[in-house]
Enzyme design. Structure first.
Site, PDB file in Angstrom:
ATOM      1  CE1 TYR A  24      -0.185 -59.220  39.296  1.00 34.68           C
ATOM      2  CE2 TYR A  24       2.121 -59.462  39.201  1.00 34.68           C
ATOM      3  CZ  TYR A  24       0.901 -59.829  39.656  1.00 34.68           C
ATOM      4  OH  TYR A  24       0.445 -60.776  40.606  1.00 34.68           O
ATOM      5  CD  GLU A  83      -2.071 -59.979  42.442  1.00 30.96           C
ATOM      6  OE1 GLU A  83      -3.158 -59.757  43.013  1.00 30.96           O
ATOM      7  OE2 GLU A  83      -1.823 -60.928  41.784  1.00 30.96           O
TER       8      GLU A  83
END
Ligand code: ADP
Ligand code: MG
Length: 400
Positions: A119, A207
């Site tokens: 992530y 993101e």
């Protein structure tokens, strides 16, 4: 302003970030050509909506065991079949709310062999007033749970704006992600690239989830979510064409055209207020008296009659609105002018719900007199509490 994954990836590609090959598809008949041009042997068919959680999402009306909004395909036929099923269907994810979002665009992408899902995100961290990278080894579709249950697995690294991005930022992130030597080099480069993109395009949030280690041990951005700072869009005419108005609330879209700060909410009392702080206080006090606001709306300091009329139209286009509370402080703007604006707007839109107006400030007595003599069923509030109590009572009385 949000953009679709395929648009975000095209921008990232321009900057030199590693992303897969893919083709946007708007019509079912484009699916085969798109899939053939990518070559295979593995494809991923990805719904493009402005919401995350697509992989775990469900299409409305689909059988319980049907696949989600991101599907692997092993042949051109399979790509085409999935595109046909998904285009036009409504996808519900944890981020769309129960109504879901209609899928009008698909991204057909080359499938990757995934060894690890990591992530990585960038945002403006208000606590430190810096751009921050957030990194975690626990990428993939459950990052919200990781943040909730094991926050220690999430690492935050902020960048000093004076010094800018440095190689040590990339190395720190590589270390946090447990990368090997060759990947570390790729990571330093990627971190530089993403930071440059973030600053140059006035990005508000970026993101990458997942950032993967692929079958060849290389880093790759497998998903990309980007939103831009709307206040800086005037500096980026090239980004304006990426706007997908079908993804936006039509009321919010209309408001943005008239320079009104409007956010649709779920309640029943429409609010028209000048000043964001006063708007927040108005929403709070509506709740205090036992109802819910239907919107946040700041008409701004220089609210003209035209703006007030548009604001009324937008509020009333929401079928949930059962009453309107106008709460205006006449500072620079005089209350008599506002009163005339409210009356003109109420007449123009054929107002058919209770309207309570609270005015305060310059020429307030004259303003109240104009409202009282208008011949319209406008109720005056003496202060914020009085006005809120009156509109909540009026809406309750109508329901009874
Ligand atoms: P969302 O976050 O909206 O669910 P993603 O783009 O992250 O959508 O896709 C969900 C999952 O699908 C990813 O975590 C990954 O496991 C898989 N996936 C996405 N794109 C690809 C791809 N090009 N190749 C292989 N798997 C993919
Ligand atoms: Mg994702």
């Amino acid at each position: 302003m949000n953009i679709h994954e395929y648009q975000a990836k095209a921008l990232l590609r321009q900057y030199g970030a590693p992303v897969s090959e893919g083709r946007p598809v708007l019509r079912p008949e484009e699916a085969r050509v798109a899939a053939q041009s990518l070559g295979g042997p593995l494809w991923v068919v990805k719904s493009q909506i402005h919401a995350g959680g697509r992989g775990k999402g469900k299409f409305l009306g689909a059988p319980a065991d049907a696949k989600g909004g991101v599907r692997l395909a092993k042949s051109v036929d399979e790509v085409e079949e999935n595109v046909k099923q998904m285009l036009g269907a409504t996808l519900v994810t944890i981020q769309t709310g129960p109504a879901g979002k209609q899928v009008n665009r698909i991204y057909v992408e080359a499938g990757s062999d995934i060894k690890r899902e990591l992530y990585l995100s960038l945002l403006v961290d208000r606590a430190t007033s810096r751009v921050a990278f957030i990194a975690s080894t626990e990428g993939g579709m459950d990052i919200e749970e990781v943040a909730h249950n094991t926050p220690e697995k999430i690492k935050t690294i902020t960048v000093d704006p004076a010094a800018g991005i440095q190689a040590h930022h990339g190395r720190e992130i590589a270390f946090a992600l447990g990368l090997n030597g060759a990947q570390q080099k790729q990571c330093v480069k990627l971190i530089n690239t993403l930071y440059k993109f973030f600053i140059e395009k006035d990005v508000a949030m970026l993101e990458i989830n997942p950032l993967i280690i692929d079958g060849d041990d290389n880093l790759k951005c497998l998903d990309a979510k980007v939103s831009f700072d709307s206040n800086a869009l005037y500096r980026h005419p090239e980004l304006a064409e990426l706007r997908d108005e079908t993804e936006e609330d039509p009321k919010e879209l209309a408001a943005s055209k008239f320079d009104l700060n409007y956010i649709a909410l779920d309640g029943e009392i429409g609010c028209m207020v000048n000043g964001a702080g006063l708007a927040m206080a108005t929403m709070d006090i509506i709740k205090l008296y036992g109802s819910e606001p239907a919107n946040f709306l700041d008409v701004g300091g220089g609210a003209t009659e035209e703006k007030v009329t548009e604001a009324f139209k937008i509020i009333l286009s929401d079928p949930n609105v059962k009453g309107i509370l106008v709460n205006i402080f006449g500072g620079i703007m005089r209350c008599d002018i506002i009163a005339n604006g409210v009356i003109a707007a109420a007449k123009a839109v054929n107002l058919n719900v209770p309207l309570v107006v609270r005015l305060e400030g310059t020429n307030v007595e004259l303003g109240k007199e104009i409202l009282a003599n208008s011949g319209l069923p406008i109720v005056s509030g003496d202060n914020l509490a009085d006005a809120a109590e009156k509109i909540v009572a009026a809406v309750k009385a109508r329901k009874a």
